[in-house]
Design an enzyme around this catalytic site. Sequence first.
Site, mmCIF file in Angstrom:
data_model
loop_
_atom_site.group_PDB
_atom_site.id
_atom_site.type_symbol
_atom_site.label_atom_id
_atom_site.label_comp_id
_atom_site.label_asym_id
_atom_site.label_seq_id
_atom_site.Cartn_x
_atom_site.Cartn_y
_atom_site.Cartn_z
ATOM 1 C CG ASP A 1 -1.947 1.005 1.303
ATOM 2 O OD1 ASP A 1 -2.836 0.950 0.437
ATOM 3 O OD2 ASP A 1 -1.920 1.881 2.192
ATOM 4 C CD GLU B 1 16.406 -14.331 4.253
ATOM 5 O OE1 GLU B 1 15.818 -14.970 5.159
ATOM 6 O OE2 GLU B 1 16.906 -13.212 4.432
HETATM 7 C C1 NOJ Z 1 -4.479 2.937 -0.821
HETATM 8 C C2 NOJ Z 1 -5.605 2.006 -0.534
HETATM 9 O O1 NOJ Z 1 -5.913 1.295 -1.697
HETATM 10 C C3 NOJ Z 1 -6.731 2.865 -0.035
HETATM 11 O O2 NOJ Z 1 -7.942 2.147 0.047
HETATM 12 C C4 NOJ Z 1 -6.354 3.444 1.295
HETATM 13 O O3 NOJ Z 1 -7.356 4.331 1.731
HETATM 14 C C5 NOJ Z 1 -5.033 4.225 1.185
HETATM 15 N N1 NOJ Z 1 -4.036 3.526 0.422
HETATM 16 C C6 NOJ Z 1 -4.461 4.470 2.559
HETATM 17 O O4 NOJ Z 1 -3.995 3.287 3.106
#
Ligand code: NOJ
Length: 546
Positions: free
Chosen positions: A208, A259
């Site tokens: 993310d 690994e």
């Molecule tokens: C991207 C994620 O896909 C989204 O849903 C989220 O709100 C933001 N990152 C923050 O984590």
Amino acid sequence: MVSSEWWRSAVIYQVYPRSFADSDGDGLGDLPGITSRLTALSALGVDAVWLSPFYTSPQNDAGYDVADYCDVDPRFGALSDFDELVAEAHRLGLRVIVDLVPNHTSSQHEWFQEALRAPEGSPERARYLFRDGKGPGGALPPNNWDSVFGGPAWTRVDRPDGTPGQWYLHLFDTSQPDLDWENPWVREQFHGILRFWLDRGVDGFRVDVAHGLIKKAGLPDYSPPKGIASMGGHVEDPPYWAQPGVHAIYRDWRSLLDEYPGERVLVAEAWVNPLSKLAHWVRPDEMDQAFNFDYLGTAWDASAIRKVIKGSLAAFGKVGAPSTWVLSNHDVVRHATRLAITTANPQGDGIGPKSPDKPNRVTGLRRARAATLLMLALPGSAYIYQGEELGLPEDMELPDSARQDPTWFRTNHKRYGRDGCRVPIPWEAGSPAYGFSPTGKSWLPQPADWAGYARDAQEGESGSTLELYRSALALRAQNSLGVGSVEWLRGFPPEVVAFRNGSVTVIANFGTGIVPLPRATRALTSEPVSDELPGETTVWLTMDRE
Ligand code: NOJ
């Protein structure tokens, strides 16, 4: 595909756990629900599933606010349920990718709670980005950055004696404090987290905000140019996106993953432009794939599509990585709606009851089917977001009272946010909550007219969107399109995208007029086709006809 480097050509299905299948009837999807429905995904013909977060979380951002990275939120089940899910997926030949959220934790995470209790300047505070405020008494935020969800990116905390203290950075919600990735302690914690899930058998991680972990030294003021998507994606140099320091982190993770036996993957969620810069995330010693948001963001326009396909293959090819292709996910308006939008709709804005542009559902679905057929013929790896195989549109009539996306609240109801693409999906036309949950409960209300989209209503129905996806995935696998190449074909009008990938010729008509078709077998078409290709339709042709 079980051959080497499976991820280069994999079709990966995104499961959004809260909206996929609810086994216990509380209206929120859960891990046992997912496990019970995995056979539907292997029948669809995908290679892997990516699970959005199911970790312990107060759910202020639908689980992207993690309070314990190494446990399952009781609302989604338990670790034993996760183990069962992985075992069943692997038994069915499906790989499992989980979400990793390293940019920020939940404010409920014990690391942050300890930081709040610890004095300014302490090692606990140094896990996050605490800074003194500006102006008299430090009453102003340390800089002018805005949060992606709207409002300032800083929140002030009180000292133990109740007087106002320092500010902490949160690029997203106030309940999502950013970690300080310059701090080796933070890096060390994530080694443990990666190993925890790798030891449990996951095949990889979707990372993310993979462009946001490192912030420019000194946290300088910055105002993005107007019209720029808040997640980044621009050529300039915002001090919180795409800073060069992030790459050392992924090189480090790459060697950790290496690994482990098998081919474990790292997938970047990085909103970075241009594609040549995004390609840095997938250099040989870093991640394996990066979502192609340029492709997702391309309008319904033949020359724009040709350009982004060429650009993607060139940019990723230059570093030896496969391109990826994606049309929908849990953060954007579903493509069966988005492709018929006639006005601008920046990522994360959503569409709601009072939006000026309500795209036409018939046009949207017709274009979506054509766009998907084009996408699934491209070499590389493709992502499918749950429900798109049913042709689900965005829910544009979700009542305001039901909304849960922080974007809606942080913009004072100016931006609808992402709830419209997150409505629980329909499985059975005649069951409560369309088979999503046994009690009929659903954390977001489902539209009354979704029965026709239900999986069981489409199964075996020739011409249904579900059968179109199934046939496309089967032909894609049979013809090894995922590891093929694009040979552009000339001689078509400008509103047509035409190419050959191995034994399959793809002709996509983005215009509304009729286009003559070469003599060949029609292997698959997004709409019924006679001797000519109608408007807004894609066809896959094989073998020449005599
Ligand atoms: C991207 C994620 O896909 C989204 O849903 C989220 O709100 C933001 N990152 C923050 O984590």
